[in-house]
Design a protein around this motif. Structure first.
Motif, PDB file in Angstrom:
ATOM      1  N   ALA A   1     -48.175  23.696 -20.403  1.00 46.77           N
ATOM      2  CA  ALA A   1     -49.288  23.058 -19.695  1.00 46.77           C
ATOM      3  C   ALA A   1     -48.791  21.955 -18.766  1.00 46.77           C
ATOM      4  N   PHE A   2     -47.755  21.231 -19.195  1.00 45.53           N
ATOM      5  CA  PHE A   2     -47.229  20.145 -18.367  1.00 45.53           C
ATOM      6  C   PHE A   2     -46.529  20.662 -17.120  1.00 45.53           C
ATOM      7  N   ARG A   3     -46.288  21.955 -17.043  1.00 42.29           N
ATOM      8  CA  ARG A   3     -45.677  22.511 -15.845  1.00 42.29           C
ATOM      9  C   ARG A   3     -46.679  22.660 -14.705  1.00 42.29           C
ATOM     10  N   HIS A   4     -47.952  22.567 -15.033  1.00 44.59           N
ATOM     11  CA  HIS A   4     -48.946  22.624 -13.963  1.00 44.59           C
ATOM     12  C   HIS A   4     -49.095  21.244 -13.341  1.00 44.59           C
ATOM     13  N   ALA A   5     -49.102  21.203 -12.024  1.00 45.62           N
ATOM     14  CA  ALA A   5     -49.054  19.915 -11.321  1.00 45.62           C
ATOM     15  C   ALA A   5     -50.260  19.043 -11.649  1.00 45.62           C
ATOM     16  N   ILE A   6     -51.457  19.614 -11.727  1.00 44.61           N
ATOM     17  CA  ILE A   6     -52.653  18.807 -11.941  1.00 44.61           C
ATOM     18  C   ILE A   6     -52.724  18.309 -13.377  1.00 44.61           C
ATOM     19  N   VAL A   7     -52.331  19.132 -14.344  1.00 46.05           N
ATOM     20  CA  VAL A   7     -52.289  18.663 -15.737  1.00 46.05           C
ATOM     21  C   VAL A   7     -51.332  17.482 -15.862  1.00 46.05           C
ATOM     22  N   PHE A   8     -50.147  17.634 -15.288  1.00 47.77           N
ATOM     23  CA  PHE A   8     -49.162  16.547 -15.335  1.00 47.77           C
ATOM     24  C   PHE A   8     -49.692  15.304 -14.633  1.00 47.77           C
ATOM     25  N   ALA A   9     -50.322  15.485 -13.466  1.00 50.75           N
ATOM     26  CA  ALA A   9     -50.807  14.339 -12.701  1.00 50.75           C
ATOM     27  C   ALA A   9     -51.937  13.617 -13.423  1.00 50.75           C
ATOM     28  N   CYS A  10     -52.851  14.355 -14.047  1.00 47.46           N
ATOM     29  CA  CYS A  10     -53.966  13.729 -14.763  1.00 47.46           C
ATOM     30  C   CYS A  10     -53.469  12.884 -15.931  1.00 47.46           C
ATOM     31  N   ILE A  11     -52.613  13.467 -16.765  1.00 50.12           N
ATOM     32  CA  ILE A  11     -52.108  12.737 -17.926  1.00 50.12           C
ATOM     33  C   ILE A  11     -51.232  11.579 -17.477  1.00 50.12           C
ATOM     34  N   ASN A  12     -50.474  11.783 -16.418  1.00 48.13           N
ATOM     35  CA  ASN A  12     -49.618  10.720 -15.912  1.00 48.13           C
ATOM     36  C   ASN A  12     -50.442   9.565 -15.365  1.00 48.13           C
ATOM     37  N   ALA A  13     -51.538   9.862 -14.657  1.00 45.52           N
ATOM     38  CA  ALA A  13     -52.391   8.806 -14.096  1.00 45.52           C
ATOM     39  C   ALA A  13     -53.002   7.955 -15.208  1.00 45.52           C
ATOM     40  N   ILE A  14     -53.478   8.592 -16.267  1.00 45.77           N
ATOM     41  CA  ILE A  14     -54.099   7.848 -17.366  1.00 45.77           C
ATOM     42  C   ILE A  14     -53.055   7.037 -18.131  1.00 45.77           C
ATOM     43  N   SER A  15     -51.951   7.666 -18.496  1.00 47.14           N
ATOM     44  CA  SER A  15     -50.962   6.983 -19.336  1.00 47.14           C
ATOM     45  C   SER A  15     -50.277   5.849 -18.579  1.00 47.14           C
ATOM     46  N   GLU A  16     -49.968   6.044 -17.303  1.00 47.09           N
ATOM     47  CA  GLU A  16     -49.343   4.959 -16.542  1.00 47.09           C
ATOM     48  C   GLU A  16     -50.296   3.786 -16.356  1.00 47.09           C
ATOM     49  N   SER A  17     -51.553   4.070 -16.095  1.00 44.31           N
ATOM     50  CA  SER A  17     -52.522   2.990 -15.899  1.00 44.31           C
ATOM     51  C   SER A  17     -52.684   2.169 -17.172  1.00 44.31           C
ATOM     52  N   ILE A  18     -52.823   2.837 -18.311  1.00 46.99           N
ATOM     53  CA  ILE A  18     -53.004   2.108 -19.574  1.00 46.99           C
ATOM     54  C   ILE A  18     -51.722   1.406 -19.976  1.00 46.99           C
ATOM     55  N   GLY A  19     -50.585   2.046 -19.759  1.00 46.60           N
ATOM     56  CA  GLY A  19     -49.325   1.398 -20.111  1.00 46.60           C
ATOM     57  C   GLY A  19     -49.037   0.159 -19.295  1.00 46.60           C
ATOM     58  N   SER A  20     -49.512   0.116 -18.053  1.00 42.19           N
ATOM     59  CA  SER A  20     -49.218  -1.020 -17.181  1.00 42.19           C
ATOM     60  C   SER A  20     -50.218  -2.160 -17.313  1.00 42.19           C
ATOM     61  N   LEU A  21     -51.348  -1.929 -17.987  1.00 36.88           N
ATOM     62  CA  LEU A  21     -52.326  -3.010 -18.146  1.00 36.88           C
ATOM     63  C   LEU A  21     -51.811  -4.055 -19.137  1.00 36.88           C
ATOM     64  N   PRO A  22     -51.982  -5.341 -18.841  1.00 34.20           N
ATOM     65  CA  PRO A  22     -51.610  -6.366 -19.823  1.00 34.20           C
ATOM     66  C   PRO A  22     -52.450  -6.242 -21.095  1.00 34.20           C
ATOM     67  N   LEU A  23     -51.796  -6.197 -22.226  1.00 28.33           N
ATOM     68  CA  LEU A  23     -52.460  -6.133 -23.530  1.00 28.33           C
ATOM     69  C   LEU A  23     -52.057  -7.374 -24.317  1.00 28.33           C
ATOM     70  N   LYS A  24     -53.033  -8.220 -24.609  1.00 22.63           N
ATOM     71  CA  LYS A  24     -52.736  -9.513 -25.222  1.00 22.63           C
ATOM     72  C   LYS A  24     -53.487  -9.674 -26.536  1.00 22.63           C
TER      73      LYS A  24
END
Length: 450
Positions: free
Chosen positions: A52-75
């Motif tokens: 599934a990760f070989r499909h560009a849109i699947v990879f892009a969707c999961i990447n967009a969510i995970s990068e956004s949450i990973g980069s948010l400050p969590l305090k």
């Protein structure tokens, strides 16, 4: 709670099964670790988390969510009796969530990885390792790969059934980790007896499989000189199989590799006949576009976040950015914060929270107008505004709050004889006050009834 990393190891799988008194799961142990997650779908493509990760849109969707949450400050914050909350950077858990999750992974790398697993599989887990700073403090969070981790039930001596996780990484002895020693995030739990969330890739294997098949078709199409497949018609017969093989080999050499787009010649009355649809006939472009939108809807990702700009309207790009936070990221953020509260925080009065203000910012003119309103009406100070803009304070003098002079508290009676906003009334205003007390009508000198 949740910090006894050493006590969490119960031993091997067999020891755990024996202590639990339940060997009904023994038969499917190997199947859990080595079987395909999803069988081949109707599209003829084997769909699992790797494919599934070989499909560009699947990879892009999961990447967009995970990068956004990973980069948010969590305090980590402490709740005050008056409702305020103050960050506590000296707490051991603050550093684990905000800076370094373990010796190998930074906080962003850890949260990005965990969110990627949760988005793709419906759950993610990490082992809680106790720290040395204080009793009960979390020292590290060690991610447990879903392919190596399996939830199992344990029955203790009192008869109470508890969840645990059987962890069996490759080339490592299996061990079992108690539920209270695991940090667990999950999405969309549909079964009250299940500890894991719903796996979106397995649930939507047909949609993703069709998209993978279409993508594979495109790759094969361009590998085949970007031309449809066809037949070579021979009016006669080949002398033997060797002659037939020699002809086909010569044809491939003349039409493939570096000879693509060259001119081939057919002899002895042979003809080329196309037997497959062209991309236009198969509506290939339209099909891929609709499949991309289907995948975006599975992960609730706006199409413009993965590069689909065909229907993007840039006039409302600010509102789209806000919807990205409120409609897509917010449910994941709440899952993280509540899981932290449940599994990692051992003392009341503490809370974890993401800072999303950076994602909710508008353009500079809109922000400064909003700051001006908040500053003039007294609910933001100069230092508050500077913190929103990621700037240092200007000192104690920046902590003062303004109060409009012509405002009073709700419910207070108004005394018209007392000036508001000026030291004294004008003569005309003073005359109006006196006439009003006598019940007479007062008009400015410039207005006459005659």
């Amino acid at each position: 709670r949740g910090a006894g990393g050493v006590s969490s190891v119960l031993g091997s799988k067999d020891q755990f099964m024996a202590s639990a008194g339940n060997r009904s799961m023994e038969g499917d142990y190997e199947q859990f670790y080595f079987a395909n997650i999803a069988p081949e779908g109707h599209a003829g493509v084997n769909v699992n988390h790797m494919t599934a990760f070989r499909h560009a849109i699947v990879f892009a969707c999961i990447n967009a969510i995970s990068e956004s949450i990973g980069s948010l400050p969590l305090k980590l914050f402490k709740r005050e009796p008056n409702g305020d909350k103050n960050p506590i950077p000296d707490h051991p858990l603050y550093g684990v969530l905000h800076d370094q999750a373990n010796d190998e992974h930074t906080a962003m790398e850890f949260r990005e990885m965990m969110q990627s697993w949760c988005s793709a599989r419906g759950w993610a887990a990490a082992e809680i390792v106790a720290g040395n700073a204080r009793v009960g403090a979390v020292g590290e969070l060690l991610p447990l790969h879903p392919d190596d981790t399996r939830p199992v039930k344990q029955q203790d001596n009192s008869g109470r059934v508890r969840w645990a996780f059987d962890y069996h990484p490759v080339d490592t002895k299996a061990r079992t980790i108690l539920r209270e020693d695991v940090f667990l995030i999950r999405s969309r739990i549909t079964d009250r007896d299940s500890i894991l969330g719903v796996d979106p890739i397995t649930q939507q294997k047909e949609s993703i499989g069709a998209a993978l098949a279409t993508q594979e078709y495109a790759a094969r199409f361009f590998a085949n000189n970007a031309t449809p497949t066809g037949l070579l018609k021979h009016p006669g017969e080949f002398r033997d199989k060797e002659q037939r093989a020699n002809f086909l080999g010569a044809w491939k050499r003349a039409t493939q590799g570096k000879n693509r787009h060259g001119t081939a010649m057919l002899e002895k009355g042979m003809e080329y006949q196309q037997i497959s649809l062209t991309q236009e006939q198969a509506q290939y472009v339209e099909t891929r576009s609709l499949q991309a939108l289907d995948i975006c809807s599975i992960f609730r990702v706006p199409p413009h976040k993965v590069g689909i700009l065909s229907d993007a309207k840039f006039k409302n790009i600010e509102q789209q950015a806000i919807e990205w936070v409120t409609d897509t990221l917010l449910p994941h953020l709440i899952r993280w914060e509540q899981a932290i509260q449940r599994d990692l925080i051992t003392r009341s009065g503490l809370m974890a929270e993401h800072d999303v203000m950076g994602l909710l910012r508008g353009d500079i003119e809109a922000r400064f107008k909003a700051y001006a309103i908040a500053r003039n009406w007294g609910w933001l100070s100069a230092n508050d505004v500077r913190r929103f803009e990621n700037q240092n304070s200007i000192g104690p003098e920046g902590d003062h709050y303004l109060q409009p002079l012509n405002m009073i508290q709700a419910g207070d009676e108004i005394d018209p004889s007392q000036p508001r906003g000026r030291e004294r009334l004008t003569p005309e205003e003073e005359n109006a006050v006196q006439m009003g007390k006598k019940g007479q009508l007062w008009l400015p000198q410039s207005i006459s009834l005659s």
